[in-house]
Design a protein around this motif. Structure first.
Motif, PDB file in Angstrom:
ATOM      1  N   THR A  97      -5.713   8.545   0.116  1.00 12.43           N
ATOM      2  CA  THR A  97      -4.824   9.661   0.448  1.00 12.43           C
ATOM      3  C   THR A  97      -4.997  10.809  -0.550  1.00 12.43           C
ATOM      4  O   THR A  97      -5.035  11.973  -0.164  1.00 12.43           O
ATOM      5  N   THR A 105     -13.181   7.272   7.862  1.00 13.58           N
ATOM      6  CA  THR A 105     -13.373   8.559   7.186  1.00 13.58           C
ATOM      7  C   THR A 105     -12.348   9.605   7.637  1.00 13.58           C
ATOM      8  O   THR A 105     -12.401  10.736   7.183  1.00 13.58           O
ATOM      9  N   GLY A 106     -11.422   9.219   8.549  1.00 13.56           N
ATOM     10  CA  GLY A 106     -10.602  10.274   9.150  1.00 13.56           C
ATOM     11  C   GLY A 106      -9.125   9.987   9.297  1.00 13.56           C
ATOM     12  O   GLY A 106      -8.499  10.461  10.237  1.00 13.56           O
ATOM     13  N   LYS A 137      -5.454  12.852   8.586  1.00 15.94           N
ATOM     14  CA  LYS A 137      -4.866  13.646   9.672  1.00 15.94           C
ATOM     15  C   LYS A 137      -3.877  12.856  10.521  1.00 15.94           C
ATOM     16  O   LYS A 137      -3.025  13.420  11.171  1.00 15.94           O
ATOM     17  N   GLN A 184     -17.767   9.927  -0.227  1.00 20.68           N
ATOM     18  CA  GLN A 184     -17.718  10.807  -1.391  1.00 20.68           C
ATOM     19  C   GLN A 184     -17.441  12.262  -1.022  1.00 20.68           C
ATOM     20  O   GLN A 184     -17.684  12.676   0.107  1.00 20.68           O
ATOM     21  N   GLY A 191      -5.128   6.054  -3.774  1.00 20.93           N
ATOM     22  CA  GLY A 191      -6.236   5.568  -2.933  1.00 20.93           C
ATOM     23  C   GLY A 191      -6.865   6.750  -2.199  1.00 20.93           C
ATOM     24  O   GLY A 191      -6.966   7.857  -2.733  1.00 20.93           O
ATOM     25  N   HIS A 196     -14.682  14.158   9.860  1.00 20.97           N
ATOM     26  CA  HIS A 196     -13.415  13.706   9.312  1.00 20.97           C
ATOM     27  C   HIS A 196     -12.280  14.379  10.040  1.00 20.97           C
ATOM     28  O   HIS A 196     -11.173  14.244   9.803  1.00 20.97           O
ATOM     29  N   GLY A 249      -0.161   4.401   0.011  1.00 20.77           N
ATOM     30  CA  GLY A 249      -0.864   5.611   0.452  1.00 20.77           C
ATOM     31  C   GLY A 249      -0.019   6.296   1.503  1.00 20.77           C
ATOM     32  O   GLY A 249       1.132   5.894   1.771  1.00 20.77           O
ATOM     33  N   ASN A 308      -9.023  12.536  -0.362  1.00 21.59           N
ATOM     34  CA  ASN A 308      -9.699  13.012   0.854  1.00 21.59           C
ATOM     35  C   ASN A 308      -9.759  14.532   0.898  1.00 21.59           C
ATOM     36  O   ASN A 308      -9.168  15.231   0.082  1.00 21.59           O
ATOM     37  N   THR A 309     -10.501  15.040   1.864  1.00 24.12           N
ATOM     38  CA  THR A 309     -10.742  16.480   1.948  1.00 24.12           C
ATOM     39  C   THR A 309      -9.796  17.170   2.929  1.00 24.12           C
ATOM     40  O   THR A 309     -10.007  18.311   3.303  1.00 24.12           O
ATOM     41  N   THR A 310      -8.808  16.439   3.387  1.00 26.24           N
ATOM     42  CA  THR A 310      -7.580  16.920   4.064  1.00 26.24           C
ATOM     43  C   THR A 310      -7.770  17.635   5.409  1.00 26.24           C
ATOM     44  O   THR A 310      -6.923  18.427   5.806  1.00 26.24           O
ATOM     45  N   LYS A 323      -0.353  -1.069  -5.938  1.00 29.28           N
ATOM     46  CA  LYS A 323      -0.925  -1.621  -7.179  1.00 29.28           C
ATOM     47  C   LYS A 323      -1.222  -0.548  -8.219  1.00 29.28           C
ATOM     48  O   LYS A 323      -1.270  -0.832  -9.405  1.00 29.28           O
ATOM     49  N   GLY A 328       0.816  -1.211   0.000  1.00 29.33           N
ATOM     50  CA  GLY A 328       0.000   0.000   0.000  1.00 29.33           C
ATOM     51  C   GLY A 328       0.850   1.262   0.000  1.00 29.33           C
ATOM     52  O   GLY A 328       1.531   1.553   0.980  1.00 29.33           O
TER      53      GLY A 328
HETATM   54  C1  LIG Z   1     -13.914  11.483   0.219  1.00 32.94           C
HETATM   55  C2  LIG Z   1     -13.018  11.267   1.410  1.00 32.94           C
HETATM   56  C3  LIG Z   1     -12.824  12.314   2.302  1.00 32.94           C
HETATM   57  C4  LIG Z   1     -11.987  12.133   3.403  1.00 32.94           C
HETATM   58  N1  LIG Z   1     -11.730  13.226   4.195  1.00 32.94           N
HETATM   59  C5  LIG Z   1     -10.834  13.114   5.194  1.00 32.94           C
HETATM   60  C6  LIG Z   1     -10.463  14.280   5.927  1.00 32.94           C
HETATM   61  O1  LIG Z   1     -10.945  15.394   5.663  1.00 32.94           O
HETATM   62  N2  LIG Z   1      -9.555  14.141   6.935  1.00 32.94           N
HETATM   63  C7  LIG Z   1      -9.022  12.935   7.258  1.00 32.94           C
HETATM   64  O2  LIG Z   1      -8.242  12.863   8.203  1.00 32.94           O
HETATM   65  N3  LIG Z   1      -9.311  11.804   6.539  1.00 32.94           N
HETATM   66  C8  LIG Z   1     -10.202  11.882   5.517  1.00 32.94           C
HETATM   67  N4  LIG Z   1     -10.510  10.763   4.764  1.00 32.94           N
HETATM   68  C9  LIG Z   1      -9.929   9.457   5.143  1.00 32.94           C
HETATM   69  C10 LIG Z   1      -8.508   9.332   4.625  1.00 32.94           C
HETATM   70  O3  LIG Z   1      -8.458   9.652   3.260  1.00 32.94           O
HETATM   71  C11 LIG Z   1      -7.993   7.896   4.820  1.00 32.94           C
HETATM   72  O4  LIG Z   1      -8.220   7.456   6.138  1.00 32.94           O
HETATM   73  C12 LIG Z   1      -6.492   7.806   4.555  1.00 32.94           C
HETATM   74  O5  LIG Z   1      -6.145   8.488   3.374  1.00 32.94           O
HETATM   75  C13 LIG Z   1      -6.062   6.366   4.449  1.00 32.94           C
HETATM   76  O6  LIG Z   1      -4.736   6.330   3.984  1.00 32.94           O
HETATM   77  P1  LIG Z   1      -4.044   4.942   3.669  1.00 32.94           P
HETATM   78  O7  LIG Z   1      -2.642   5.211   3.301  1.00 32.94           O
HETATM   79  O8  LIG Z   1      -4.315   4.003   4.792  1.00 32.94           O
HETATM   80  O9  LIG Z   1      -4.917   4.372   2.464  1.00 32.94           O
HETATM   81  P2  LIG Z   1      -4.872   4.698   0.878  1.00 32.94           P
HETATM   82  O10 LIG Z   1      -4.436   6.082   0.609  1.00 32.94           O
HETATM   83  O11 LIG Z   1      -6.206   4.260   0.339  1.00 32.94           O
HETATM   84  O12 LIG Z   1      -3.725   3.743   0.405  1.00 32.94           O
HETATM   85  C14 LIG Z   1      -3.875   2.353   0.321  1.00 32.94           C
HETATM   86  C15 LIG Z   1      -3.199   1.905  -0.953  1.00 32.94           C
HETATM   87  O13 LIG Z   1      -3.186   0.478  -0.998  1.00 32.94           O
HETATM   88  C16 LIG Z   1      -3.208   0.111  -2.346  1.00 32.94           C
HETATM   89  N5  LIG Z   1      -3.583  -1.303  -2.462  1.00 32.94           N
HETATM   90  C17 LIG Z   1      -4.779  -1.872  -2.166  1.00 32.94           C
HETATM   91  N6  LIG Z   1      -4.735  -3.194  -2.417  1.00 32.94           N
HETATM   92  C18 LIG Z   1      -3.473  -3.463  -2.867  1.00 32.94           C
HETATM   93  C19 LIG Z   1      -2.809  -4.644  -3.297  1.00 32.94           C
HETATM   94  N7  LIG Z   1      -3.436  -5.825  -3.324  1.00 32.94           N
HETATM   95  N8  LIG Z   1      -1.520  -4.553  -3.707  1.00 32.94           N
HETATM   96  C20 LIG Z   1      -0.870  -3.363  -3.685  1.00 32.94           C
HETATM   97  N9  LIG Z   1      -1.452  -2.218  -3.306  1.00 32.94           N
HETATM   98  C21 LIG Z   1      -2.733  -2.264  -2.895  1.00 32.94           C
HETATM   99  C22 LIG Z   1      -4.249   1.069  -2.957  1.00 32.94           C
HETATM  100  O14 LIG Z   1      -4.087   1.167  -4.356  1.00 32.94           O
HETATM  101  C23 LIG Z   1      -3.940   2.357  -2.220  1.00 32.94           C
HETATM  102  O15 LIG Z   1      -3.112   3.231  -2.941  1.00 32.94           O
HETATM  103  C24 LIG Z   1     -11.358  10.889   3.658  1.00 32.94           C
HETATM  104  C25 LIG Z   1     -11.554   9.820   2.750  1.00 32.94           C
HETATM  105  C26 LIG Z   1     -12.356  10.021   1.633  1.00 32.94           C
HETATM  106  C27 LIG Z   1     -12.546   8.877   0.666  1.00 32.94           C
END
Ligand SMILES: Cc1cc2nc3c(=O)[nH]c(=O)nc-3n(C[C@H](O)[C@H](O)[C@H](O)COP(=O)(O)OP(=O)(O)OC[C@H]3O[C@@H](n4cnc5c(N)ncnc54)[C@H](O)[C@@H]3O)c2cc1C
Length: 415
Positions: free
Chosen positions: A73, A365-366, A369, A259, A71, A415, A41, A76-78, A65, A39
C-alpha cells in the motif's frame, strides 16, 4: 475522535499545535475478538472499517507485523482506474473508483484523490484493437472511457514523442475520472476512521500461526500471544501463501517483486497518468515534482522488497523513446513490493477451506485502486458468511471450476 477541519487548523495554529490527538488509538491486544484481520495494508484496514460502519461489527482487531501501509500500500505508484475488460472486474473496480471520489469527506482525512485522467497508450496495431474492445466493453458496463487519436494524446501530453521509430503512438484508451491518490493517506484515513468506530489497530505484531478445531478457525498465534476469534480475514498480499499454509490450504498464487522508482523533482510537465503497456513502463508526476516511474514485475518468484539495477535499466529504456526528457533526469530512489499474482490476473475474495476463515488476495500489480471496493466486498462477505454480490465471482472455487476472469491484458502489466 475530534474532527479535522479548517477551523481546527486555525485553532491549533493559535495554541502551538498542542491540541492534536493521536490519529488512531494504540490499544493493547485483547485475548479474544469477534473478527481478526491479518494485515494492516489498505485492504485490511478498509475491510475493518466497512465491517464496523456497514455491518455494525466493532469487536475487531487488525494485526500488522510492521507499520500501517508498510507493505504494497505504501510502495505503489497509486494509479486508480476501472477500465477493465470483464464485467465482474469493471463492477468492483468502478465501485472502488466511485468510493475514492468521496473518500476524503467520508473518512474526514485528505487522501489527495486526484482524478487527473489515466491514458493507456496503444503502440501496436494489436494493442489498438484490444483497447477498442475494452472501450466497447466499458460502454456496456457503464464505465466512462473513450479512445484518443495520436493528436489528442499529444495535446494532453506535450512532452510525449508520438512518432517514435519502434513504437509510435497509434492512439490511447482514456479514462478521464481515473487518477491517483496519496497511498499512505488511504491507509491512515481508514485506520483513523476504523479506530474511531472501535476497531483495535495493533502494529508491530506478527501472526505466526492459525489455530483451528473441527475444521473451524478458533484464533491466531502472534508474537504477543494467542488471540481467539470467531472469524478471520487474511489480507496480506504477497504473504498470502505463507498465511494459507498456516491455515492448512494452498493458494494458486505466486509472489514476485514489483519495482518502481522516482526521479529528482522537476517543474510540472505532465498532468495525467500515462501507461505504455507494450514496452512495460508508465509514469506520472507527483505533487512534489518527482516523475513516478514503474515497469513490469520481476520474472521469477521472490520475497524481496528492494529495487534492482537491471530493472531500472529495463524500465527507463522502455520509456525513453516515448519520453525523451527522462534521459536527462537523475533517479532519486527505487524500491520494490511483494505482489501476489494469480493465473488469470484477477483477485481472490471469499471463503477458504477452513471454516470462518476468509481471504482477500491476488490483487497483484493493481490492487491500490480497488481498496475501497475490495474492503466493502470482503466486509459484506465476512458479515454474511457468504460471498457478497461484488465478491461472488472472485471465489477460490473458480480455479477448480475453470471459470477464470481473464484480465491478463488489462492487468497483467498495467497497474
Ligand atoms: C511498485 C508497485 C507499484 C504498484 N502500482 C500500483 C498502481 O499504480 N495502482 C494499483 O492499483 N496498484 C498498484 N500496486 C499494487 C498495490 O500496491 C497492491 O495490490 C495493494 O497495495 C495491496 O494492498 P494490501 O492491503 O492487500 O497489501 P499490503 O499493503 O502489502 O498489506 C499487507 C500487510 O500484511 C502484513 N503482513 C504480512 N504477513 C503478516 C503476518 N504474518 N502478520 C501480520 N501482518 C502481516 C504486511 O506487513 C503488510 O503490511 C503496485 C504495487 C507495487 C509493489
Amino acid at each position: 475522535m475530534r474532527k479535522y477541519s479548517a477551523f481546527a487548523i486555525a485553532r491549533e495554529a493559535f495554541r502551538h499545535h498542542s491540541g492534536w490527538q493521536r490519529a488512531w488509538r494504540a490499544p493493547s491486544l485483547k485475548k479474544s475478538y469477534e473478527v481478526v484481520i491479518v494485515g494492516g495494508g489498505g485492504h485490511g484496514l478498509a475491510t475493518a472499517y466497512y465491517l464496523a460502519k456497514n455491518h455494525g461489527i466493532r469487536d475487531i482487531a487488525v494485526i500488522e507485523k510492521g507499520w500501517l501501509g508498510g507493505g504494497n500500500t505504501g510502495r505503489n505508484t497509486t494509479i486508480i482506474r476501472s477500465n477493465y475488460l470483464q464485467d465482474e472486474s469493471a463492477a468492483i473496480y468502478e465501485k472502488a473508483r466511485g468510493l475514492y471520489e468521496g473518500l476524503s469527506a467520508e473518512l474526514n482525512y485528505n487522501i489527495m484523490f486526484s482524478p487527473r485522467g489515466v491514458m493507456m497508450l496503444a503502440q501496436t496495431e494489436h494493442e489498438l484493437r484490444g483497447y477498442h474492445r475494452i472501450n466497447q466493453a466499458n460502454a456496456i458496463q457503464g464505465v466512462a472511457t473513450e479512445m484518443l487519436t495520436p493528436e489528442q494524446v499529444k495535446a494532453k501530453v506535450p512532452i510525449m514523442e508520438i512518432n517514435g521509430p519502434r513504437y509510435p503512438v497509434l492512439g490511447a484508451l482514456w479514462q478521464a475520472r481515473g487518477g491517483t491518490a496519496r497511498h499512505d493517506a488511504v491507509a491512515w484515513g481508514y485506520a483513523r476512521a476504523a479506530s474511531d468506530l472501535g476497531v483495535d489497530i495493533i502494529q508491530q505484531t506478527e501472526v505466526t500461526g492459525i489455530t483451528q478445531s473441527g475444521g473451524q478457525v478458533t484464533g491466531v498465534r502472534t508474537t504477543r500471544g494467542d488471540v481467539a476469534c470467531k472469524k478471520l480475514g487474511i489480507v496480506v498480499a504477497g504473504h498470502s501463501g505463507v498465511l494459507a499454509e498456516m491455515a492448512g490450504f494452498r493458494l494458486p498464487i505466486e509472489s514476485v517483486s514489483l519495482q518502481a522508482l522516482v526521479s529528482e523533482p522537476i517543474k510540472p510537465c505532465i498532468d495525467v497518468v500515462v501507461m505504455a503497456n507494450t514496452v512495460h513502463g508508465y509514469l506520472s508526476q507527483s505533487d512534489k515534482g518527482e516523475l513516478v516511474i514503474g515497469g513490469g514485475a520481476d520474472g521469477y518468484n521472490n520475497y524481496t522488497q528492494r529495487g534492482s539495477f537491471h530493472h531500472v535499466e529495463e524500465t527507463v529504456r522502455a520509456l525513453i523513446e516515448t519520453f525523451p526528457i527522462i534521459s536527462r533526469l537523475k533517479q532519486l530512489r527505487q524500491w520494490g513490493g511483494i505482489v501476489d499474482m494469480t493465473g488469470d490476473r484477477s483477485p481472490i475474495i471469499g471463503k477458504t477451506p477452513l471454516g470462518g476463515c476468509f481471504i482477500n488476495c491476488g490483487w497483484g500489480t493493481g490492487g491500490f485502486k480497488s481498496i475501497p471496493g475490495s474492503g466493502w466486498a470482503l466486509a459484506a462477505t465476512m458479515a454474511k458468511g457468504e460471498p457478497d454480490g461484488l465478491a461472488a465471482p472472485f471465489g477460490l472455487a473458480r480455479f477448480a471450476e475453470g471459470r477464470f476472469i481473464d484480465e491478463s491484458v488489462a492487468a497483467g502489466v498495467a497497474h
